[in-house]
Design a protein around this motif. Structure first.
Motif, PDB file in Angstrom:
ATOM      1  N   ALA A  98       0.843  -1.205   0.000  1.00  0.00           N
ATOM      2  CA  ALA A  98       0.000   0.000   0.000  1.00  0.00           C
ATOM      3  C   ALA A  98       0.882   1.260   0.000  1.00  0.00           C
ATOM      4  N   ASN A  99       2.003   1.227   0.753  1.00  0.00           N
ATOM      5  CA  ASN A  99       2.908   2.382   0.762  1.00  0.00           C
ATOM      6  C   ASN A  99       3.538   2.593  -0.611  1.00  0.00           C
ATOM      7  N   PHE A 132      -3.264  11.398  -7.782  1.00  0.00           N
ATOM      8  CA  PHE A 132      -2.969  11.974  -6.458  1.00  0.00           C
ATOM      9  C   PHE A 132      -3.777  11.200  -5.429  1.00  0.00           C
ATOM     10  N   ASN A 133      -3.313  11.237  -4.173  1.00  0.00           N
ATOM     11  CA  ASN A 133      -3.825  10.280  -3.187  1.00  0.00           C
ATOM     12  C   ASN A 133      -4.896  10.827  -2.266  1.00  0.00           C
ATOM     13  N   ARG A 145       2.769  11.204   0.229  1.00  0.00           N
ATOM     14  CA  ARG A 145       3.505   9.959   0.461  1.00  0.00           C
ATOM     15  C   ARG A 145       3.233   9.351   1.829  1.00  0.00           C
ATOM     16  N   ALA A 146       2.315   9.944   2.601  1.00  0.00           N
ATOM     17  CA  ALA A 146       2.132   9.432   3.964  1.00  0.00           C
ATOM     18  C   ALA A 146       0.671   9.486   4.363  1.00  0.00           C
ATOM     19  N   VAL A 151       7.374  22.463   0.279  1.00  0.00           N
ATOM     20  CA  VAL A 151       8.788  22.505   0.659  1.00  0.00           C
ATOM     21  C   VAL A 151       9.336  21.093   0.849  1.00  0.00           C
ATOM     22  N   TYR A 152       8.513  20.221   1.423  1.00  0.00           N
ATOM     23  CA  TYR A 152       8.913  18.827   1.606  1.00  0.00           C
ATOM     24  C   TYR A 152       9.265  18.215   0.242  1.00  0.00           C
ATOM     25  N   TYR A 153       8.420  18.477  -0.754  1.00  0.00           N
ATOM     26  CA  TYR A 153       8.687  17.950  -2.099  1.00  0.00           C
ATOM     27  C   TYR A 153       9.976  18.543  -2.675  1.00  0.00           C
TER      28      TYR A 153
END
Length: 837
Positions: free
Chosen positions: A544-545, A557-558, A774-775, A785-787
């Protein structure tokens, strides 16, 4: 008034949304400090190469002897470099900036020159005016804060020799890491302006040192051997080269002359052992190192199988008479095992960390410090209590067909059970490359079945469930293997390949890096790497991850949020940017820095496009920001069919000293990018700096206000007391702690044409943290910013011929142009999907 106070937006008010809670923070209030003047003197001691610890000793000797007439009982503090602060005018110097007096000081039999002249007068009342919003931040105020910093640092600096910047370290609490390195715990302290008051920010810190002890033992540990006996067969050339890199410039002390210990720095290692390394004595005889030490000191070498150490002065020593001097900082990049052990050592639950901070406060002896008493400085011995707020969690949405498709997560985390991704991609054409030779085909087929079932259950459409599987040699031609897999996927599905799944034998960086370089810059096709151990187990949770990553790599997109929850983004065409610059590891002055920019492409802020550029080493400003923003605005226009009317730009990796540069350079580059598309195009811009590198930590007061990890709950926001006296900034801890003490993220608005209120910006920023692709948890900093972080990290792999096996880092002689040219650009087809996830 606002024009005179600051170039940046003023805080419009403080926020009101959320549940009020009380927290403690690791800031200690300065209850009083003198209102008079402090006098700043410029001092130079010895040559400028002398380390601060030595300069402090010289200054102390100067104070006690030659300097008595000059200082005449006036208290002074010295920063170990160029600055001395005194509480009264030093009469012999007066206040003339041209008068410089020189003195000679003797210390341990050596003569040093000390020269000193008046630099400036600091009015401490001006600092108080700044804290009370009555004065702008002038150079004088910056110097006043610096002087306070140096006053609180002077005693620890004299007491604890291992001090670096604002931290000092003690070997009382230390732990060995693999490969000849150890981590010491220490304490950080810094004087920080807050709202109406000064604070001392105290925190626990840790850093790495070379392990001290007999050099042969350090060598055995560096090479990962259990004992020196394991080295009796000698050291290979490769190991010797690695060892030489590790030990270069390390200070060692000799032990063969009893009390007469001399210190040297290691320059290199000899290729030969002591009985084969020869040199000429003063009387012209040729001796080996072994013979010399036998004749001169009656010393029989116990470890004749180790190489010799050569110092800069071409002196040779056998390793066994050398001892690594303690307290030498290790600044090279840690390997994976060292990093994991370091995290274990530094990871402390909130109540343990807060107790340690309180211990650190006691160690600093502020109350007993005569200098602080002279300065009238009283520091409250308890951590500052702060009124914080916990923002409400937003409702998030998966696909309508999910069981409970829209829900409000509790505690900042949720799971994917019975959930389908908000927009599932279709996977038609793919193939598998197996680089792990110990995996039989039936095991891989079982994993692919499980993977396909999970993908479908999670809302993707998998058309081909039997993709071709190929075996490949991890040491072979990787490019050929990926090309063959690409062709096989196309033949099997009769459409262009979309994805190659690579099974890796282990966590080695080199193979992963080469796969990504080829797929990103040569083939222009997303790849998904999985570890062979996971293939063996084929757990649904793991699958799943992987599905979350593959879905966004293919353009899906999730998770999303209703437009009502992010009105700033959904009401008018709005683009959210995230930007970051990452630099090569410390000490590497050759490799380029990498600038990465991501931008949202839809009214849900769920899909992002991206751009990267390489730029000169350690350049903090984004060199081609205008070009990157222009390309991303065009991509947005193609995706959404309209131009964004508003830009919200989150910029990471900028320290306070760089605010002005970033504001002047980067905001004007964004404006230039807009104007280059159309002279009349002037969207409203808000520019926010995002900082993770700070020492503010929050501790809940009541157990009812803590989450499972005993940290403050996700959504904790602070915009009073410990923030800037009047500029628009706040701390937001948006994630649920997993282990250790959570670190809030600091957001500081440098430019704001969109007229945000504190509530609207804090809530928008917090809500965005729930839709990180992703989480299944809220993340610690805004996703754009994370991306950008992930993107910049990935771009390091886009370089041909990099040796990823060497964790000590190589410093090559390529010039800047060649260095920049060694990075290949990403294929255009990937720039509009999140291939770096």
């Amino acid at each position: 008034m606002s024009l005179t106070l600051t170039d940046y937006p003023l805080r419009p008010s403080t926020g009101t949304v959320g549940k009020k809670i009380q927290i403690r923070s690791n800031f200690f209030e300065v209850q009083s400090f003198m209102n008079g003047n402090v006098y700043h003197y410029d001092v130079s001691i010895g040559d400028d190469k002398a380390p601060p610890a030595l300069r402090r000793k010289i200054w102390k000797a100067f104070e006690d002897n030659e300097g008595q007439a000059l200082l005449n009982g006036v208290n002074s503090v010295y920063d170990g470099r160029k600055n001395v602060y005194a509480f009264q005018v030093l009469k012999p110097l007066g206040t003339d900036t041209n008068t410089r007096k020189e003195f000679r000081v003797e210390l341990q039999g050596k003569d040093y020159k000390v020269s000193i002249k008046y630099a400036a007068q600091i009015n401490m009342q001006e600092l108080q005016n700044f804290l009370n919003k009555k004065s702008a931040l002038t150079p004088n105020i910056l110097t006043a804060v610096m002087a306070m910093d140096i006053m609180i640092r002077q005693m620890p600096a004299m007491t604890y020799p291992a001090n670096l910047g604002r931290s000092f370290y003690t070997p009382q609490e230390k732990r060995s890491l693999p490969h000849g390195v150890e981590v010491w715990q220490g304490f950080y302290q810094s004087a920080r302006p807050g709202v109406g008051k000064m604070f001392i920010n105290v925190d626990v810190s840790a850093t790495c040192f070379y392990e001290s002890g007999p050099l042969p033992e350090v060598v055995a540990r560096f090479l990962g051997r259990n004992s020196l006996d394991d080295l009796r067969r000698g050291i290979t050339d490769r190991d010797r080269n690695k060892l030489e890199k590790f030990l270069r410039n390390v200070e060692v002390e000799t032990s063969h002359r009893g009390e007469k210990k001399r210190k040297y720095k290691i320059h290199k290692l000899t290729p030969s052992t002591p009985d084969k390394t020869k040199f000429k004595t003063d009387d012209g005889r040729e001796l080996t190192i072994t013979q010399y030490f036998q004749q001169q000191y009656n010393l029989r070498l116990k470890y004749p199988f180790l190489p010799c150490v050569a110092t800069r002065k071409d002196q040779y020593f056998p390793m066994e008479i050398l001892f690594v001097v303690p307290g030498q900082r290790y600044i090279k990049k840690l390997d994976d095992k060292q990093t994991a052990d370091m995290i274990k050592f530094t990871c402390q639950k909130p109540h343990i960390r807060s107790n340690k901070i309180q211990q650190g406060f006691t160690l600093m002896k502020y109350k007993e410090n005569p200098l602080l008493q002279k300065f009238g400085m009283k520091i409250k011995p308890e951590m500052q209590m702060i009124n914080a707020r916990v923002l409400p969690a937003p409702a998030i949405s998966y696909h309508n067909s999910s069981k409970q498709g829209t829900f409000t997560p509790h505690g900042g985390a949720w799971n994917l059970r019975d959930k389908k991704v908000a927009h599932g991609a279709t996977l038609k054409s793919w193939s598998i490359v197996n680089f792990a030779h110990n995996l039989p085909k039936p095991v891989i087929e079982r994993f692919i079945r499980q993977m396909s079932e999970t993908f479908i259950a999670t809302g993707m459409n998998v058309v081909n469930r039997n993709p071709p599987i190929m075996n490949a040699n991890p040491q072979g031609n990787i490019q050929q293997s990926i090309y063959d897999a690409y062709m096989a996927a196309g033949r099997a599905a009769k459409v262009d390949p979309q994805l190659i799944l690579c099974i890796l034998p282990s966590k080695t960086v080199a193979l992963y890096a080469e796969i990504k370089r080829i797929s990103d810059t040569v083939m222009g096709l997303p790849t998904q790497c999985v570890q062979s151990s996971h293939v063996n187990q084929a757990k649904p949770q793991y699958c799943a991850n992987v599905c979350l990553k593959v879905n966004v790599k293919l353009g899906g997109f999730n998770v999303q949020m209703s437009p009502q929850q992010i009105p700033f983004v959904s009401e008018r065409p709005t683009i959210i940017f995230g930007a970051d610059v990452t630099h090569p590891s410390a000490g590497d002055m050759n490799k380029p820095s990498i600038a990465a920019v991501t931008a949202s492409m839809d009214p849900r802020a769920a899909r992002y496009a991206c751009r990267t550029r390489v730029q000169p080493n350690r350049m903090e400003q984004i060199q081609d920001l205008a070009g990157m923003v222009k390309e991303l605005l065009i991509t947005f226009y193609r995706a959404a069919g309209q131009k964004p009317e508003r830009i919200l730009f989150y910029r990471d990796g900028v320290s306070e000293g760089q605010f002005a540069m970033v504001l002047n350079e980067e905001v004007s580059q964004i404006q230039r990018a807009c104007a280059s598309l159309d002279k009349e195009y002037k969207p409203k811009i808000t520019f926010v700096v995002v900082q993770k590198r700070h020492h503010a930590r929050f501790f809940p007061v009541k157990p009812a206000d803590a989450d499972k990890s005993q940290n403050c709950p996700p959504g904790t926001v602070v915009d009073t007391d410990i923030v800037h006296p009047f500029e628009f900034d706040f701390y937001l801890q948006s994630h649920a702690g997993l282990q250790g003490t959570s670190r809030p993220t600091h957001y500081h608005v440098l430019y704001d044409q969109n007229k945000f209120t504190p509530d609207s910006l804090q809530e928008l920023t917090y809500r965005l943290c729930y839709i990180y692709n992703r989480a299944t948890r809220a993340v610690s900093l805004v996703p754009a910013v994370y991306y950008a972080h992930l993107l910049a990290f990935r771009a390091r792999f886009h370089r041909k011929g990099e040796d990823w096996s060497d964790s000590l880092g190589t410093s090559e002689s390529l010039d800047t142009e060649q260095q920049l040219a060694s990075y290949a650009p990403v294929k255009a087809s990937l720039n509009s999907v999140m291939y770096y996830m």
